[in-house]
Design a protein around this motif. Structure first.
Motif, PDB file in Angstrom:
ATOM      1  N   THR A 321       0.834  -1.200   0.000  1.00  0.00           N
ATOM      2  CA  THR A 321       0.000   0.000   0.000  1.00  0.00           C
ATOM      3  C   THR A 321       0.864   1.244   0.000  1.00  0.00           C
ATOM      4  O   THR A 321       1.757   1.382   0.844  1.00  0.00           O
ATOM      5  CB  THR A 321      -0.926   0.008   1.234  1.00  0.00           C
ATOM      6  OG1 THR A 321      -1.637  -1.235   1.293  1.00  0.00           O
ATOM      7  CG2 THR A 321      -1.929   1.147   1.143  1.00  0.00           C
ATOM      8  N   GLU A 322       0.590   2.155  -0.926  1.00  0.00           N
ATOM      9  CA  GLU A 322       1.348   3.394  -1.034  1.00  0.00           C
ATOM     10  C   GLU A 322       0.533   4.565  -0.489  1.00  0.00           C
ATOM     11  O   GLU A 322      -0.686   4.619  -0.672  1.00  0.00           O
ATOM     12  CB  GLU A 322       1.712   3.679  -2.493  1.00  0.00           C
ATOM     13  CG  GLU A 322       2.499   4.965  -2.680  1.00  0.00           C
ATOM     14  CD  GLU A 322       2.761   5.304  -4.139  1.00  0.00           C
ATOM     15  OE1 GLU A 322       3.369   6.361  -4.397  1.00  0.00           O
ATOM     16  OE2 GLU A 322       2.344   4.515  -5.014  1.00  0.00           O
ATOM     17  N   MET A 347      -6.908   4.477   7.677  1.00  0.00           N
ATOM     18  CA  MET A 347      -7.617   3.713   6.650  1.00  0.00           C
ATOM     19  C   MET A 347      -6.873   2.420   6.303  1.00  0.00           C
ATOM     20  O   MET A 347      -7.487   1.363   6.102  1.00  0.00           O
ATOM     21  CB  MET A 347      -7.770   4.554   5.383  1.00  0.00           C
ATOM     22  CG  MET A 347      -8.825   5.639   5.442  1.00  0.00           C
ATOM     23  SD  MET A 347      -8.920   6.476   3.834  1.00  0.00           S
ATOM     24  CE  MET A 347     -10.343   7.538   4.121  1.00  0.00           C
ATOM     25  N   ALA A 348      -5.539   2.520   6.237  1.00  0.00           N
ATOM     26  CA  ALA A 348      -4.741   1.335   5.924  1.00  0.00           C
ATOM     27  C   ALA A 348      -4.888   0.277   7.008  1.00  0.00           C
ATOM     28  O   ALA A 348      -4.978  -0.921   6.723  1.00  0.00           O
ATOM     29  CB  ALA A 348      -3.279   1.735   5.754  1.00  0.00           C
ATOM     30  N   VAL A 349      -4.904   0.708   8.262  1.00  0.00           N
ATOM     31  CA  VAL A 349      -5.102  -0.233   9.372  1.00  0.00           C
ATOM     32  C   VAL A 349      -6.472  -0.886   9.261  1.00  0.00           C
ATOM     33  O   VAL A 349      -6.620  -2.103   9.415  1.00  0.00           O
ATOM     34  CB  VAL A 349      -4.947   0.495  10.722  1.00  0.00           C
ATOM     35  CG1 VAL A 349      -5.345  -0.421  11.868  1.00  0.00           C
ATOM     36  CG2 VAL A 349      -3.515   0.972  10.905  1.00  0.00           C
ATOM     37  N   GLU A 350      -7.487  -0.073   8.987  1.00  0.00           N
ATOM     38  CA  GLU A 350      -8.847  -0.597   8.843  1.00  0.00           C
ATOM     39  C   GLU A 350      -8.927  -1.623   7.720  1.00  0.00           C
ATOM     40  O   GLU A 350      -9.673  -2.597   7.803  1.00  0.00           O
ATOM     41  CB  GLU A 350      -9.804   0.555   8.557  1.00  0.00           C
ATOM     42  CG  GLU A 350     -11.251   0.133   8.388  1.00  0.00           C
ATOM     43  CD  GLU A 350     -12.133   1.269   7.906  1.00  0.00           C
ATOM     44  OE1 GLU A 350     -13.362   1.142   8.009  1.00  0.00           O
ATOM     45  OE2 GLU A 350     -11.604   2.280   7.422  1.00  0.00           O
ATOM     46  N   ARG A 392       5.902   0.513   9.271  1.00  0.00           N
ATOM     47  CA  ARG A 392       5.292  -0.749   9.695  1.00  0.00           C
ATOM     48  C   ARG A 392       4.175  -0.437  10.695  1.00  0.00           C
ATOM     49  O   ARG A 392       4.405   0.223  11.708  1.00  0.00           O
ATOM     50  CB  ARG A 392       6.342  -1.676  10.314  1.00  0.00           C
ATOM     51  CG  ARG A 392       7.432  -2.069   9.329  1.00  0.00           C
ATOM     52  CD  ARG A 392       8.276  -3.220   9.853  1.00  0.00           C
ATOM     53  NE  ARG A 392       8.932  -2.910  11.119  1.00  0.00           N
ATOM     54  CZ  ARG A 392      10.095  -2.285  11.222  1.00  0.00           C
ATOM     55  NH1 ARG A 392      10.714  -1.857  10.135  1.00  0.00           N
ATOM     56  NH2 ARG A 392      10.637  -2.056  12.404  1.00  0.00           N
ATOM     57  N   LEU A 393       2.992  -0.948  10.394  1.00  0.00           N
ATOM     58  CA  LEU A 393       1.826  -0.646  11.217  1.00  0.00           C
ATOM     59  C   LEU A 393       1.713  -1.656  12.342  1.00  0.00           C
ATOM     60  O   LEU A 393       1.884  -2.852  12.134  1.00  0.00           O
ATOM     61  CB  LEU A 393       0.557  -0.668  10.362  1.00  0.00           C
ATOM     62  CG  LEU A 393       0.628   0.139   9.066  1.00  0.00           C
ATOM     63  CD1 LEU A 393      -0.708   0.105   8.337  1.00  0.00           C
ATOM     64  CD2 LEU A 393       1.043   1.575   9.346  1.00  0.00           C
ATOM     65  N   VAL A 397      -0.875   1.926  16.095  1.00  0.00           N
ATOM     66  CA  VAL A 397      -1.663   2.499  15.008  1.00  0.00           C
ATOM     67  C   VAL A 397      -3.099   2.023  15.082  1.00  0.00           C
ATOM     68  O   VAL A 397      -4.034   2.759  14.798  1.00  0.00           O
ATOM     69  CB  VAL A 397      -1.046   2.131  13.647  1.00  0.00           C
ATOM     70  CG1 VAL A 397      -1.805   2.798  12.522  1.00  0.00           C
ATOM     71  CG2 VAL A 397       0.404   2.547  13.614  1.00  0.00           C
ATOM     72  N   VAL A 398      -3.299   0.771  15.470  1.00  0.00           N
ATOM     73  CA  VAL A 398      -4.653   0.260  15.614  1.00  0.00           C
ATOM     74  C   VAL A 398      -5.426   1.089  16.627  1.00  0.00           C
ATOM     75  O   VAL A 398      -6.571   1.479  16.416  1.00  0.00           O
ATOM     76  CB  VAL A 398      -4.626  -1.228  16.031  1.00  0.00           C
ATOM     77  CG1 VAL A 398      -6.032  -1.704  16.344  1.00  0.00           C
ATOM     78  CG2 VAL A 398      -4.014  -2.079  14.926  1.00  0.00           C
TER      79      VAL A 398
END
Length: 410
Positions: A321-322, A347-350, A392-393, A397-398
Motif C-alpha cells: 500500500t502506497e 484507513m490502511a489499518v482498517e 510498519r503498522l 496504530v490500531v
C-alpha cells in the motif's frame, strides 16, 4: 507508483522511478526471513490449548470419501468447525476450518488426510476472524462494497485470501479486450474479470488455484459494483489547524477532477515535481488514475469556500500500500499534510494492511517529517535518487485508528 500507473501513462521519468522502486522491493522480498511454520521454531505448547487451521484438499466424488477424511482427522483429535465444498469437473475441493491440539504440526494433519485419499492438500494457520461462516462473510463484503466503490479490491482480497489484485484501464476504445468473455475468465491461479468502467481486474493467487465457486463469488461482487455505479461515503470531518483555521476532510473521486486540476494550477512547479517525480507538465495526466476508487482511496482537504487545497492518496499496490500527499503551497507547514497522512494510515489499518510506503525525494522535507511524525518504525531505502520510506503498522496504530473512528462518529 502502482503497476497500473505504468500501464496508463506514456514513458516518462515516472516509469524509471517505478522500475527502481520495484527492483528494490523484489530484492527485499527475496531476502526476507522465512515465514512458513516449518521454517521457524514452533511456540511452546500450552496444556489444553488449541490451534485453528484452514485446510483444502481434493477428494474423489464417491460414497464414503468424506467419511474417511473425517475419520482420519478425528484420529488426530482434530475437530471440524466448518466445511465448504467446491465441486470440480473431477472430484471436489473440500475447505475446512479445523481446531486441533496445540503442538500438533501441520504435517501430521496433511499426512492423515493423504492416508484417507485427500490430494493436493493445502493448510495454513487460521484465526478468530475465520470463525465467521461463509454466507455471513460474503454478505458483509457485499454490504461494504455497496457503500464504497473503493472497497471492491479489498473485498476481493478478503474473499479470496492472500492474493494480488491489479486493475488495468480500458484501451482507447473504452472497452475491455474482445478476447475476454463477458463473464470473465478463470485459468488455474489467475482470474480475469471485466471491470465496471471497461477495464480488467486481474486476481492472482499462485500458492492455491481458484475454484469455480470462488470465481462465481468474485464475479458477483464485481457485478454488484458495476450495477451500483460511482459512490462514496458522505461523511466529512471539520478540524481546526493550530493557527485557528477550520478545514474539512472528505473522501474524493474522479468527480473532483476539475477542482483537483485547479489546485494543480495553484501549486508551484517545485511542489508538483516533489510529488510526481517527473515532468511537471504530466501532473494533470495522473489525476484521473489517482482519483479513481478502483486503485485506492483519496482524501481531499477543502476550505470553507469549497476549494480543494490538499489531496491524500492511499493506493493499493498489489499486496502493498502506497501513501502520497499533495498540499497547495499556501497551505504547507500548517499541519494539513500530517492530518491527511494520519487519516490515510488509519484507513490502511482498517483495511488490514501491515505497512504503508511513501515514494519521495530526500529534499521533500515535509513528507519526510510527516512520516516521522507518525511515531512508527520506519525503513528507508534510496534507489537512483528516490527515497522510499516504509512504515510498519502495529498495535499503536490500531489504537489511533480506533480513536480517530470514535472522534469521527461523535
Amino acid at each position: 507508483m502502482t503497476h497500473v500507473k505504468a500501464d496508463c501513462r506514456p514513458a516518462t521519468s515516472w516509469q524509471r522511478v517505478a522500475a527502481a522502486f520495484h527492483a528494490w522491493r523484489t530484492r527485499r522480498q527475496e531476502h526476507a526471513p522465512p515465514t512458513s511454520d516449518t521454517e521457524s521454531p514452533a511456540p511452546e505448547s500450552v496444556p489444553g490449548a488449541n490451534t485453528l487451521w484452514r485446510m483444502r484438499t481434493t477428494v474423489q466424488e464417491e460414497p464414503g470419501s468424506l467419511a474417511a477424511l473425517c475419520g482420519a482427522l478425528a484420529g488426530q483429535r482434530v475437530d471440524i468447525l466448518s466445511l465448504q465444498t467446491h465441486p470440480l469437473a473431477e472430484g471436489t475441493v473440500d475447505e475446512f476450518l479445523l481446531r486441533g491440539p496445540d503442538g500438533l504440526p501441520a504435517s501430521a494433519i496433511t499426512t492423515a488426510v493423504a492416508s484417507a485419499g485427500g490430494a493436493d492438500t493445502w493448510i495454513e494457520r487460521a484465526d478468530a476472524h475465520d470463525l465467521v461462516d461463509a454466507p455471513t462473510r460474503v454478505l458483509g463484503l457485499a454490504a461494504r462494497t455497496a457503500l464504497d466503490s473503493a472497497e471492491l479490491p479489498l473485498a476481493l482480497r478478503q474473499l479470496l485470501g492472500r492474493c494480488t489484485i491489479r486493475s488495468l484501464p480500458a484501451p482507447a476504445g473504452g472497452r475491455a479486450p474482445e478476447s475476454l468473455a463477458v463473464e470473465g475468465a478463470l485459468d488455474d491461479t489467475v482470474m480475469r474479470l471485466r471491470a465496471p468502467e471497461g477495464g480488467v481486474v486481474i486476481v492472482e493467487r499462485p500458492y492455491l488455484p481458484f475454484t469455480p465457486t470462488e470465481f462465481a463469488r468474485a464475479r458477483a461482487l464485481v457485478e454488484l459494483d458495476a450495477r451500483l455505479g460511482p459512490r462514496l461515503p458522505h461523511g466529512r470531518d471539520v478540524f481546526t489547524l493550530a493557527e485557528g483555521s477550520d478545514i474539512t476532510v472528505r473522501r474524493a473521486d474522479t468527480r473532483d477532477l476539475e477542482a483537483a486540476r485547479a489546485m494543480h494550477d495553484r501549486c508551484s512547479p517545485r511542489t508538483l515535481k516533489l510529488r510526481y517525480h517527473g515532468p511537471v507538465g504530466d501532473a494533470d495526466r495522473y489525476l484521473n488514475h489517482l482519483l479513481s476508487p478502483r486503485y485506492g482511496r483519496t482524501l481531499a482537504v477543502q476550505t470553507a469556500s469549497g476549494r480543494i487545497v490538499g489531496l491524500g492518496h492511499l493506493l493499493w499496490d498489489g499486496d502493498e500500500t502506497e501513501v502520497a500527499l499533495l498540499v497547495e503551497d499556501a497551505w504547507q507547514r500548517r499541519g494539513v499534510g500530517a492530518e491527511l497522512l494520519s487519516r490515510l494510515v488509519a484507513m490502511a489499518v482498517e483495511a488490514g494492511c501491515s505497512s504503508v510506503y511513501a515514494v519521495t525525494q530526500a529534499s521533500n522535507t515535509g513528507m519526510v517529517a510527516a512520516m516521522r511524525g507518525l511515531g512508527l518504525p520506519l525503513d528507508y531505502q534510496v534507489e537512483e535518487g528516490t527515497l522510499v520510506i516504509t512504515a510498519r503498522l502495529g498495535e499503536a496504530v490500531v489504537r489511533s485508528a480506533e480513536e480517530l473512528g470514535s472522534a469521527s462518529a461523535s
